[in-house]
Design a protein around this motif. Sequence first.
Motif, PDB file in Angstrom:
ATOM      1  N   ARG A  49      52.134  28.747  48.310  1.00 40.54           N
ATOM      2  CA  ARG A  49      51.572  29.418  47.395  1.00 40.54           C
ATOM      3  C   ARG A  49      51.436  28.693  45.961  1.00 40.54           C
ATOM      4  NH1 ARG A  49      55.413  34.992  47.906  1.00 40.54           N
ATOM      5  NH2 ARG A  49      54.356  35.547  49.911  1.00 40.54           N
ATOM      6  N   TRP A  53      48.097  28.450  43.716  1.00 49.44           N
ATOM      7  CA  TRP A  53      48.160  28.733  42.480  1.00 49.44           C
ATOM      8  C   TRP A  53      47.595  27.672  41.512  1.00 49.44           C
ATOM      9  CZ3 TRP A  53      49.590  27.303  37.709  1.00 49.44           C
ATOM     10  CH2 TRP A  53      49.705  28.279  36.629  1.00 49.44           C
ATOM     11  N   GLY A 127      55.636  36.045  45.024  1.00 50.05           N
ATOM     12  CA  GLY A 127      54.884  37.235  45.865  1.00 50.05           C
ATOM     13  C   GLY A 127      54.981  38.445  45.159  1.00 50.05           C
ATOM     14  N   ALA A 132      48.773  38.038  44.660  1.00 46.36           N
ATOM     15  CA  ALA A 132      49.856  37.127  45.450  1.00 46.36           C
ATOM     16  C   ALA A 132      49.913  37.420  47.117  1.00 46.36           C
ATOM     17  CB  ALA A 132      51.351  37.046  44.793  1.00 46.36           C
ATOM     18  N   PRO A 139      48.677  31.590  52.554  1.00 48.51           N
ATOM     19  CA  PRO A 139      47.486  31.341  51.636  1.00 48.51           C
ATOM     20  C   PRO A 139      46.831  30.052  51.766  1.00 48.51           C
ATOM     21  CG  PRO A 139      49.725  30.392  50.820  1.00 48.51           C
ATOM     22  CD  PRO A 139      49.806  31.136  52.265  1.00 48.51           C
TER      23      PRO A 139
END
Length: 166
Positions: A49, A53, A127, A132, A139
């Motif tokens: 994640r 991002w 999350g 998310a 992801p």
Amino acid sequence: MKKGLLVVVCLATAAGCSTQGQVDPDVMQIATTPLTCSTKAECDVWWQRAQTWVAGHSKYKIESATATLIQTAGPDGGKRALAYEITRTPNPDGTATIGFAAHCDGSMGCTPNPWQAGADFKQFVRGTAAGAPQSGEKPSRPAPTEMHPEASGQSIPGAGGEAVTQ
């Protein structure tokens, strides 16, 4: 009349300066709360994640994506865009801490605000942010790149020169 207008302009300017650099206390709390995962599986998901991002929020290319470091290029001279350095550090108790650092080179500050970016990053990785991936979802993961030669020992100044490492 001119004197009254001058007073209004001075007061407006002073009011603008008095709020510049202040960070919402809620944003500050989220941004400064440690990002510590509990298990290897959770840490792996959170690390994916983190990379997702950064890939989606950085104006700079990811230069390094390893098991312990995600680092973008930048900042470029005078630009307000944030460059990111994300670290994954194992703790003695088997957990790991994911660190966030953001900096820019703009004399007028950074865009977005580094503290808001840190809060958004941490909510996404946990999350808890809108959009998310949930714990069962994988992801998308950009291809890893080689480590940037200047990755170690880099100073991370924030807007106004203060360190923005969360």
